[in-house]
Design a protein around this motif. Structure first.
Motif, short mmCIF file in Angstrom:
data_model
loop_
_atom_site.label_atom_id
_atom_site.label_comp_id
_atom_site.label_asym_id
_atom_site.label_seq_id
_atom_site.Cartn_x
_atom_site.Cartn_y
_atom_site.Cartn_z
N VAL A 1 -2.66 -16.47 -36.59
CA VAL A 1 -1.93 -17.17 -37.64
C VAL A 1 -2.94 -17.56 -38.71
N VAL A 2 -2.68 -17.14 -39.94
CA VAL A 2 -3.56 -17.51 -41.05
C VAL A 2 -2.73 -18.27 -42.07
N TRP A 3 -3.17 -19.47 -42.38
CA TRP A 3 -2.52 -20.30 -43.38
C TRP A 3 -3.40 -20.37 -44.61
N ASP B 1 -5.52 -19.80 -36.78
CA ASP B 1 -5.22 -20.21 -35.41
C ASP B 1 -5.09 -18.95 -34.57
N LEU B 2 -5.69 -18.96 -33.40
CA LEU B 2 -5.56 -17.89 -32.42
C LEU B 2 -4.91 -18.49 -31.19
N VAL C 1 -3.64 -21.04 -24.35
CA VAL C 1 -5.02 -21.17 -24.80
C VAL C 1 -5.01 -20.85 -26.29
N GLN C 2 -5.54 -21.77 -27.07
CA GLN C 2 -5.55 -21.56 -28.51
C GLN C 2 -6.80 -22.14 -29.13
N ALA C 3 -7.09 -21.66 -30.33
CA ALA C 3 -8.28 -22.10 -31.04
C ALA C 3 -7.97 -22.14 -32.53
N THR C 4 -8.64 -23.02 -33.24
CA THR C 4 -8.45 -23.18 -34.68
C THR C 4 -9.79 -23.10 -35.38
N LEU C 5 -9.81 -22.40 -36.49
CA LEU C 5 -11.00 -22.30 -37.33
C LEU C 5 -10.58 -22.64 -38.75
N ALA C 6 -11.20 -23.65 -39.33
CA ALA C 6 -10.95 -24.02 -40.72
C ALA C 6 -12.07 -23.43 -41.57
N LEU C 7 -11.66 -22.73 -42.62
CA LEU C 7 -12.63 -22.07 -43.49
C LEU C 7 -12.53 -22.68 -44.88
#
Length: 159
Positions: A94-96, A83-84, A18-24
């Protein structure tokens, strides 16, 4: 929330990731948004997948997210992606960002004001990794979902 995707992928035999992505984007209230998104993600993992997340793990995840996104905002000129992912009994954060310089924790200095975020993250993490990416860098932190010695409650489906 904008620019969010939550997905389930095959992780291996008999497992689901299970994963999720957040673009800031560069402007805006990304740090608070990232913290709220992390809490939302872990709450959803508990409710929909029956995984136990201790209150301490919830708090530490939000703390780590806050520190990593703050650093990305402070030192990188462009967008940030977070990304979580649930990986076994842990959450991976994970932070890019687009800055290629890898972070370095300062030596312990009780007299220093500020700049302790990376030290804090490394102290609470099961693991910490900083790697250059084709563009920028990727920081990965792994946190346990439960506290030491805490037994995860049995999901309702198995009671």
């Amino acid at each position: 929330m904008e620019a969010v995707s939550v997905r389930e992928d095959d992780a291996g035999p008999g497992e689901r990731a299970v994963q999720a992505t957040l673009a800031l984007e560069r402007e805006g209230t990304g740090i608070a948004q990232a913290r709220h998104f992390a809490a939302y993600f872990l709450t959803r993992v508990q409710a929909e997948h029956g995984l136990h997340v201790s209150p301490r793990a919830m708090d530490l995840t939000q703390l780590v997210v806050s520190e990593l996104v703050t650093n990305a905002r402070k030192y990188a000129p462009g967008p940030v992606q977070m990304d979580l992912r649930i990986a076994g009994d842990a959450v991976e954060i994970v932070v890019w960002d687009c800055a290629p310089v890898l972070p370095v924790a300062g030596a312990a200095d009780a007299g220093r004001v500020g700049r302790h975020g990376l030290e804090i993250v490394m102290a609470v993490a099961e693991s910490f990794e900083a790697r250059r990416a084709p563009v920028g860098k990727r920081i990965t932190v792994r946190l346990a979902l439960t506290d030491d010695g805490e037994a995860a409650p049995c999901p309702a489906a198995y009671r």
